[in-house]
Scaffold this motif. Structure first.
Motif, PDB file in Angstrom:
ATOM      1  N   TYR A 108      14.875  -1.928  -5.396  1.00 23.59           N
ATOM      2  CA  TYR A 108      14.703  -0.834  -4.439  1.00 23.59           C
ATOM      3  C   TYR A 108      15.973  -0.409  -3.705  1.00 23.59           C
ATOM      4  O   TYR A 108      15.993   0.673  -3.119  1.00 23.59           O
ATOM      5  CB  TYR A 108      13.639  -1.215  -3.407  1.00 23.59           C
ATOM      6  CG  TYR A 108      12.322  -1.606  -4.041  1.00 23.59           C
ATOM      7  CD1 TYR A 108      11.644  -0.725  -4.869  1.00 23.59           C
ATOM      8  CD2 TYR A 108      11.771  -2.866  -3.828  1.00 23.59           C
ATOM      9  CE1 TYR A 108      10.443  -1.074  -5.464  1.00 23.59           C
ATOM     10  CE2 TYR A 108      10.568  -3.224  -4.409  1.00 23.59           C
ATOM     11  CZ  TYR A 108       9.913  -2.325  -5.231  1.00 23.59           C
ATOM     12  OH  TYR A 108       8.726  -2.681  -5.815  1.00 23.59           O
ATOM     13  N   GLY A 109      17.017  -1.229  -3.718  1.00 20.26           N
ATOM     14  CA  GLY A 109      18.205  -0.872  -2.947  1.00 20.26           C
ATOM     15  C   GLY A 109      17.820  -0.693  -1.488  1.00 20.26           C
ATOM     16  O   GLY A 109      17.173  -1.534  -0.887  1.00 20.26           O
ATOM     17  N   THR A 110      18.212   0.443  -0.918  1.00 22.65           N
ATOM     18  CA  THR A 110      17.799   0.802   0.437  1.00 22.65           C
ATOM     19  C   THR A 110      16.632   1.770   0.351  1.00 22.65           C
ATOM     20  O   THR A 110      16.745   2.845  -0.237  1.00 22.65           O
ATOM     21  CB  THR A 110      18.964   1.458   1.213  1.00 22.65           C
ATOM     22  OG1 THR A 110      20.058   0.531   1.283  1.00 22.65           O
ATOM     23  CG2 THR A 110      18.527   1.828   2.625  1.00 22.65           C
ATOM     24  N   VAL A 111      15.507   1.394   0.917  1.00 28.51           N
ATOM     25  CA  VAL A 111      14.293   2.209   0.818  1.00 28.51           C
ATOM     26  C   VAL A 111      14.445   3.483   1.642  1.00 28.51           C
ATOM     27  O   VAL A 111      14.922   3.466   2.780  1.00 28.51           O
ATOM     28  CB  VAL A 111      13.066   1.409   1.296  1.00 28.51           C
ATOM     29  CG1 VAL A 111      11.823   2.283   1.323  1.00 28.51           C
ATOM     30  CG2 VAL A 111      12.847   0.197   0.395  1.00 28.51           C
ATOM     31  N   ASP A 112      14.036   4.594   1.060  1.00 29.48           N
ATOM     32  CA  ASP A 112      14.038   5.882   1.757  1.00 29.48           C
ATOM     33  C   ASP A 112      12.789   5.950   2.635  1.00 29.48           C
ATOM     34  O   ASP A 112      11.709   6.328   2.173  1.00 29.48           O
ATOM     35  CB  ASP A 112      14.043   7.025   0.738  1.00 29.48           C
ATOM     36  CG  ASP A 112      14.166   8.401   1.396  1.00 29.48           C
ATOM     37  OD1 ASP A 112      13.984   8.491   2.623  1.00 29.48           O
ATOM     38  OD2 ASP A 112      14.420   9.381   0.679  1.00 29.48           O
ATOM     39  N   VAL A 113      12.931   5.581   3.915  1.00 26.32           N
ATOM     40  CA  VAL A 113      11.762   5.546   4.785  1.00 26.32           C
ATOM     41  C   VAL A 113      11.249   6.945   5.104  1.00 26.32           C
ATOM     42  O   VAL A 113      10.070   7.133   5.410  1.00 26.32           O
ATOM     43  CB  VAL A 113      12.058   4.773   6.086  1.00 26.32           C
ATOM     44  CG1 VAL A 113      12.317   3.309   5.794  1.00 26.32           C
ATOM     45  CG2 VAL A 113      13.225   5.382   6.844  1.00 26.32           C
ATOM     46  N   ALA A 114      12.119   7.951   5.035  1.00 25.87           N
ATOM     47  CA  ALA A 114      11.667   9.323   5.270  1.00 25.87           C
ATOM     48  C   ALA A 114      10.672   9.750   4.191  1.00 25.87           C
ATOM     49  O   ALA A 114       9.654  10.387   4.476  1.00 25.87           O
ATOM     50  CB  ALA A 114      12.860  10.276   5.305  1.00 25.87           C
ATOM     51  N   GLU A 115      10.975   9.374   2.949  1.00 25.46           N
ATOM     52  CA  GLU A 115      10.046   9.671   1.862  1.00 25.46           C
ATOM     53  C   GLU A 115       8.748   8.898   2.046  1.00 25.46           C
ATOM     54  O   GLU A 115       7.658   9.440   1.848  1.00 25.46           O
ATOM     55  CB  GLU A 115      10.684   9.318   0.514  1.00 25.46           C
ATOM     56  CG  GLU A 115       9.770   9.607  -0.678  1.00 25.46           C
ATOM     57  CD  GLU A 115      10.380   9.142  -1.996  1.00 25.46           C
ATOM     58  OE1 GLU A 115      10.164   9.817  -3.010  1.00 25.46           O
ATOM     59  OE2 GLU A 115      11.054   8.093  -2.000  1.00 25.46           O
ATOM     60  N   ARG A 116       8.858   7.624   2.421  1.00 21.98           N
ATOM     61  CA  ARG A 116       7.671   6.814   2.698  1.00 21.98           C
ATOM     62  C   ARG A 116       6.796   7.464   3.755  1.00 21.98           C
ATOM     63  O   ARG A 116       5.575   7.589   3.599  1.00 21.98           O
ATOM     64  CB  ARG A 116       8.094   5.427   3.155  1.00 21.98           C
ATOM     65  CG  ARG A 116       6.948   4.497   3.559  1.00 21.98           C
ATOM     66  CD  ARG A 116       7.406   3.447   4.557  1.00 21.98           C
ATOM     67  NE  ARG A 116       7.799   4.038   5.826  1.00 21.98           N
ATOM     68  CZ  ARG A 116       8.302   3.335   6.843  1.00 21.98           C
ATOM     69  NH1 ARG A 116       8.510   2.042   6.720  1.00 21.98           N
ATOM     70  NH2 ARG A 116       8.618   3.930   7.989  1.00 21.98           N
TER      71      ARG A 116
END
Length: 317
Positions: free
Chosen positions: A288-296
């Protein structure tokens, strides 16, 4: 101590702490404030005003500018006294440190109005451990959100044995008026309820990956394509009650109770620090690397909207 809090009356809210949870609550409250209510933020960091100005608007970047709140209406207090003296609600989202909260509420009590609601956003420090230096120990209530609180509907209301019924009732009324789901947790319990459930699943997930049954990414795919969607519609009791057919939950256990018991008896028991971390942390980073929390957050918001729309259609809202 008694009073009312209604959506269309003046409600001055003070937030203490500008971390992830504090700012998320600020975003929620900003979109639900009715004039002439006031949102005040207090943080001991020296650059609090600049930090809030730079980071709070990020919660609204996907919205039309015409529908975004006015950030200039947020007051940044320079002292705790100034922050709480006219507050209807004080919500702390400070460090997960019992000593910090213990001393904070003792100071807040000196300056806040006697009928002000005092809420802690703690993830695990019970109210009974926060009130020991207070004169009136009936005032503090844990209001534990599910992250991120500007999107997730749940608030766990966890009183101490001394928290007054009036505080609980007024808090429930406040959140229900704003479309949230405040659940009164009847007893203090380590981690409350939502996190206990989530961490039980996490522990078994760690066990299965550590034992080489599946990979981190495969386990996540299993959850996302099975119980994840199901639990968005119905929790475990309702789900398995449906799974039992006409006989309900009793029928479910009659049919496969043996398998359930075998899984319970064979559940994994990894502990933090046992040595599984290196493998699983590496797999998570690789996947996952750094999760895109905005997309989440965008997908989560849409999912909740669809569920709400369907409930209204079926009359189960």
């Amino acid at each position: 101590m008694s009073g009312t809090l209604k959506h269309d009356t003046e409600t001055n809210i003070t937030l203490i702490g500008t971390g992830t949870i504090g700012l998320s609550f600020a975003a929620f409250h900003l979109t639900h404030l009715a004039s002439p209510s006031q949102l005040t933020i207090y943080d001991t960091r020296s650059d609090a005003a600049q930090y809030v100005q730079e980071n709070l608007p990020k919660f609204f970047k996907d919205q039309d500018q015409s529908s975004s709140p006015s950030f200039s209406d947020v007051k940044i207090a320079s002292s705790l006294h100034e922050a709480v003296e006219n507050a209807s609600i004080i919500q702390e989202s400070g460090p997960e440190n019992a000593s910090f909260k213990l001393n904070l509420w003792a100071e807040v009590e000196k300056y806040a109005p006697k009928d002000t609601l005092l809420w802690s956003s703690t993830s695990g420090i019970p109210a009974s451990q926060q009130i020991c230096k207070m004169q009136d120990t009936s005032r503090v209530l844990v209001v534990h959100p599910y992250n991120p609180p500007h999107i997730m509907p749940l608030l766990e209301l966890v009183p101490s044995p001394e928290t007054s019924e009036d505080v609980i009732k007024r808090t429930q009324e406040f959140w229900r008026a704003r479309g949230r789901v405040p659940i009164h947790i009847k007893k203090e319990s380590t981690g409350f309820v939502a996190n206990r459930l989530a961490f039980a699943l996490l522990r078994e997930a760690v066990h299965l990956v550590d034992q080489g049954v599946v990979s981190v990414e495969e386990l996540d795919q299993i959850v996302q394509t099975s119980m994840g969607p199901r639990w968005a519609v119905a929790g475990p009791f309702k789900s398995y009650h449906a799974g039992g057919g006409p006989a309900g939950l009793e029928g479910f256990f009659k049919n496969i109770g043996g398998t359930v018991q075998d899984c319970w008896a064979n559940a994994g028991t990894p502990n933090v620090g046992d040595g599984w971390e290196k493998k699983i942390f590496w797999e998570a980073k690789e996947a996952y690397g750094t999760v895109d929390v905005a997309e989440r957050d965008k997908i989560t918001r849409r999912l909740l909207q669809v569920l709400e729309e369907e409930k209204k259609i079926t009359g189960n809202a």
